[in-house]
Design an enzyme around this catalytic site. Sequence first.
Site, short mmCIF file in Angstrom:
data_model
loop_
_atom_site.label_atom_id
_atom_site.label_comp_id
_atom_site.label_asym_id
_atom_site.label_seq_id
_atom_site.Cartn_x
_atom_site.Cartn_y
_atom_site.Cartn_z
N TYR A 143 -4.51 4.89 2.27
CA TYR A 143 -4.36 6.32 2.59
C TYR A 143 -3.26 6.98 1.78
O TYR A 143 -3.46 8.05 1.18
CB TYR A 143 -4.10 6.49 4.08
CG TYR A 143 -5.20 5.93 4.95
CD1 TYR A 143 -6.41 6.61 5.10
CD2 TYR A 143 -5.03 4.72 5.62
CE1 TYR A 143 -7.42 6.09 5.88
CE2 TYR A 143 -6.04 4.19 6.40
CZ TYR A 143 -7.23 4.87 6.53
OH TYR A 143 -8.23 4.35 7.31
N LYS A 149 -2.04 10.31 -5.22
CA LYS A 149 -2.65 10.52 -6.53
C LYS A 149 -3.60 11.72 -6.53
O LYS A 149 -3.71 12.44 -7.53
CB LYS A 149 -3.40 9.25 -6.97
CG LYS A 149 -2.49 8.10 -7.34
CD LYS A 149 -1.58 8.43 -8.53
CE LYS A 149 -0.84 7.20 -9.02
NZ LYS A 149 0.00 7.48 -10.21
#
Length: 223
Positions: A143, A149
């Site tokens: 998660y 990202k």
Amino acid sequence: MPTVLITGCDHGIGREFACQYAQEGWEVIATYRDPENRIDALSGSVHASLDVTDEAQFTALKAEIGERPIDLIISNAGIGLDTGRLGSLDFSYVRQMYEVNTIGPLRLIECFADNLKAGEMRRFIAITSRMGSISLNLSGGHYGYRASKAGLNAMVRSLAIDLFSHGITVTALHPGWVDTAGGGGNAAVPVAESVQEMRMVISRLGNHDTGQLYDYKGVPLPW
């Protein structure tokens, strides 16, 4: 002689970027979270401490570099992966991933945008991961890493819009599953190969590539 600033040169991808660009005759500004990881073989390069979560270290590096033009910035410093599942999440580490993987690159471009504007190439590269692609997420989990990202990718799009008028190309690159400490020993791509391929992609970038996400061979990836 072009100049490149690279974060996260302690090991892996950042270290290889620094070595390859130095071998090509570039002026390298190599930064390290731990200065003991300095690459002594890079003679004539600038070596600096930079924990991308520490605003004071950004200020110190900016003072050292001054108004020196920078042609290319590679935002490589990052951490992961988180393997916790619901019920066993380490939220302190999730928070740290946001600080390093998402906020760190934003601090970097804010600090050195004027240096990049003064350069000739004017390229900002964010080393991301396909795990930040929402469309490609078919396995769940991770998660914090995925979200950090994905957040980085969103910032790349906004930075590309905001810096377009200054001629700065902002692009996100996925290095592949690389054989580094973060990638694991069974990873398919040697770090030297990944970096060499990404350098080729970087050298070909034009204004039309700004705000895009590519893999290390230049293949477009979905957000």
